[in-house]
Structures are given as structure tokens and as C-alpha cells.
Design a protein around this motif. Structure first.
Motif, PDB file in Angstrom:
ATOM      1  N   GLU A  69      -2.911  12.297  -5.365  1.00 46.85           N
ATOM      2  CA  GLU A  69      -3.578  12.527  -6.647  1.00 46.85           C
ATOM      3  C   GLU A  69      -2.628  12.475  -7.838  1.00 46.85           C
ATOM      4  O   GLU A  69      -3.045  12.214  -8.954  1.00 46.85           O
ATOM      5  N   ASP A  70      -1.331  12.707  -7.614  1.00 46.26           N
ATOM      6  CA  ASP A  70      -0.395  12.798  -8.732  1.00 46.26           C
ATOM      7  C   ASP A  70       0.120  11.448  -9.234  1.00 46.26           C
ATOM      8  O   ASP A  70       0.878  11.398 -10.189  1.00 46.26           O
ATOM      9  N   ALA A  71      -0.272  10.349  -8.593  1.00 47.33           N
ATOM     10  CA  ALA A  71       0.239   9.033  -8.990  1.00 47.33           C
ATOM     11  C   ALA A  71      -0.903   8.043  -9.173  1.00 47.33           C
ATOM     12  O   ALA A  71      -1.915   8.111  -8.488  1.00 47.33           O
ATOM     13  N   GLU A  72      -0.706   7.102 -10.102  1.00 45.15           N
ATOM     14  CA  GLU A  72      -1.741   6.116 -10.405  1.00 45.15           C
ATOM     15  C   GLU A  72      -1.360   4.699 -10.001  1.00 45.15           C
ATOM     16  O   GLU A  72      -2.208   3.823  -9.978  1.00 45.15           O
ATOM     17  N   THR A  73      -0.098   4.456  -9.687  1.00 44.14           N
ATOM     18  CA  THR A  73       0.364   3.120  -9.344  1.00 44.14           C
ATOM     19  C   THR A  73       0.272   2.927  -7.836  1.00 44.14           C
ATOM     20  O   THR A  73       0.685   3.793  -7.067  1.00 44.14           O
ATOM     21  N   VAL A 100       0.031   2.754  -0.770  1.00 41.66           N
ATOM     22  CA  VAL A 100       0.376   4.137  -1.082  1.00 41.66           C
ATOM     23  C   VAL A 100       0.447   4.277  -2.602  1.00 41.66           C
ATOM     24  O   VAL A 100       0.898   3.367  -3.296  1.00 41.66           O
ATOM     25  N   SER A 101      -0.033   5.404  -3.095  1.00 47.05           N
ATOM     26  CA  SER A 101       0.076   5.651  -4.540  1.00 47.05           C
ATOM     27  C   SER A 101       1.352   6.452  -4.786  1.00 47.05           C
ATOM     28  O   SER A 101       1.648   7.407  -4.074  1.00 47.05           O
ATOM     29  N   ALA A 102       2.112   6.017  -5.783  1.00 47.33           N
ATOM     30  CA  ALA A 102       3.390   6.663  -6.106  1.00 47.33           C
ATOM     31  C   ALA A 102       3.785   6.308  -7.528  1.00 47.33           C
ATOM     32  O   ALA A 102       3.196   5.432  -8.151  1.00 47.33           O
ATOM     33  N   TRP A 103       4.837   6.974  -8.029  1.00 48.57           N
ATOM     34  CA  TRP A 103       5.338   6.708  -9.368  1.00 48.57           C
ATOM     35  C   TRP A 103       6.440   5.665  -9.373  1.00 48.57           C
ATOM     36  O   TRP A 103       6.724   5.070 -10.409  1.00 48.57           O
ATOM     37  N   SER A 104       7.099   5.466  -8.221  1.00 49.68           N
ATOM     38  CA  SER A 104       8.204   4.511  -8.165  1.00 49.68           C
ATOM     39  C   SER A 104       8.301   3.924  -6.760  1.00 49.68           C
ATOM     40  O   SER A 104       7.672   4.417  -5.828  1.00 49.68           O
ATOM     41  N   VAL A 105       9.104   2.889  -6.623  1.00 54.30           N
ATOM     42  CA  VAL A 105       9.315   2.268  -5.315  1.00 54.30           C
ATOM     43  C   VAL A 105       9.959   3.276  -4.372  1.00 54.30           C
ATOM     44  O   VAL A 105       9.590   3.374  -3.196  1.00 54.30           O
ATOM     45  N   ASN A 132      -1.475  -4.688  -8.692  1.00 52.55           N
ATOM     46  CA  ASN A 132      -2.205  -4.532  -9.949  1.00 52.55           C
ATOM     47  C   ASN A 132      -3.543  -3.824  -9.734  1.00 52.55           C
ATOM     48  O   ASN A 132      -4.436  -3.914 -10.562  1.00 52.55           O
ATOM     49  N   ILE A 133      -3.665  -3.110  -8.626  1.00 57.41           N
ATOM     50  CA  ILE A 133      -4.902  -2.375  -8.317  1.00 57.41           C
ATOM     51  C   ILE A 133      -5.000  -1.172  -9.257  1.00 57.41           C
ATOM     52  O   ILE A 133      -4.088  -0.351  -9.325  1.00 57.41           O
ATOM     53  N   MET A 134      -6.110  -1.094  -9.962  1.00 59.13           N
ATOM     54  CA  MET A 134      -6.320  -0.011 -10.924  1.00 59.13           C
ATOM     55  C   MET A 134      -6.781   1.272 -10.230  1.00 59.13           C
ATOM     56  O   MET A 134      -6.333   2.358 -10.571  1.00 59.13           O
ATOM     57  N   GLU A 135      -7.703   1.104  -9.267  1.00 60.40           N
ATOM     58  CA  GLU A 135      -8.287   2.267  -8.594  1.00 60.40           C
ATOM     59  C   GLU A 135      -8.881   1.827  -7.263  1.00 60.40           C
ATOM     60  O   GLU A 135      -9.233   0.669  -7.090  1.00 60.40           O
TER      61      GLU A 135
END
Length: 165
Positions: A69-73, A100-105, A132-135
Motif C-alpha cells: 500500500e505504501d508504493a505506487e510504482t 511488485v509495488s515499490a519506491w525504487s529498484v 508504466n502500469i498506473m493501477e
């Protein structure tokens, strides 16, 4: 097992300077068919985006999706491991693709490692790419019980009472 479809949309968005620009976005939908994916993407986005065109729907082969939940990328990760065929005894390289959703690689790598730490065979994370997946829209079962239905235990209790009388 989930069947994921990558849906691409296009719409006109007004920028801060008042100029209209064409925007392309990608969304991931868990569906049973192309038709269901198209229906679900229209249901999910019609309240958010007023006028959009669905430009493409294609299946995306994914082994697993890890949503934090804490990341959008969203990052696409390729995980390899070696499996041994029981009959022939030969080693076979297996490649799985995961999101996987995360803030960085780096965080994506750590989250994949954490999620797969219970695997019994050694694995190798060979590739991590930003998408480039938004959601994503996972399938959620709707358990709507019709108004004329009652719990089975209640009906059986009534029948038991009738047989006693």
C-alpha cells in the motif's frame, strides 16, 4: 490462479496551462477473458476518467503480484530457479515474472526477496524493470445473496419444527 490482462487507454487531459494533451495509460485487470477485462476496465475507470478509449487488451503472464500500500510504482521482476525433472533427472531452468509495488529498484528487489524467502529451492532475481502500469484491479468476488434466500440452517430448523408438531 489469476489471469491478468494489461489494458491500455487513451484520453485527453487538460494541462495546467489549459492545453489539451493526449495521455496514454496502462492498467492491469484480473479477468477471465478479454471481454471481461474490457468490461471491468470500463467499470473501474468510468467514474474517474470521463471520456477515454480502450486502445489495447492483452494477457500478461504473471506468476504473482505483490501489492504494498505504501508504493505506487510497479516493477516487473524476472525470477529464475532450477527444477529437476523426476522422470529424466535433467535440470530445467524455470523463469517466473512477478510484479511488485515499490519506491525504487532496490526496494523492489528487497520485497521480492522477502516474499520468496519461503521457497525451498534457491532462486535468482535476474531482471527488474519499471513499468508504466498506473493501477491494478484484482478480482473481488461479489457475494450478493438474493433477498428471497435464507440461510440453510434456518430452513432446516423450520422443517424440523414442522416434523415434531
Amino acid at each position: 490462479m489469476a489471469i491478468w490482462f494489461l489494458c491500455k487507454i487513451r484520453y485527453q487531459k487538460q494541462s495546467e496551462n489549459g492545453k489539451q494533451t493526449a495521455v496514454n495509460e496502462s492498467y492491469l485487470v484480473d479477468s477471465v477473458s478479454f471481454t471481461d477485462a474490457e468490461t471491468r476496465i470500463y467499470q473501474e475507470l468510468s467514474s474517474i476518467i470521463k471520456d477515454f478509449t480502450l486502445t489495447g487488451v492483452r494477457p500478461m503472464r504473471l506468476t504473482d503480484v505483490f501489492h504494498y500500500e505504501d508504493a505506487e510504482t510497479w516493477y516487473k521482476c524476472k525470477v529464475n530457479y532450477v527444477s529437476v525433472d523426476e522422470k529424466s533427472g535433467k535440470e530445467k531452468k524455470i523463469q517466473n515474472t512477478m510484479l511488485v509495488s515499490a519506491w525504487s529498484v532496490k526496494q523492489a528487489y528487497e520485497r521480492i526477496e522477502e516474499s520468496l524467502k519461503s521457497m525451498l529451492v534457491p532462486f535468482d532475481i535476474s531482471d527488474i524493470n519499471i513499468t508504466n502500469i498506473m493501477e491494478i484491479f484484482p478480482y473481488v468476488a461479489e457475494e450478493k445473496v438474493p433477498a428471497n434466500f435464507r440461510p440453510l440452517a434456518e430452513v432446516q430448523a423450520e422443517r424440523d419444527m414442522e416434523t415434531v408438531e
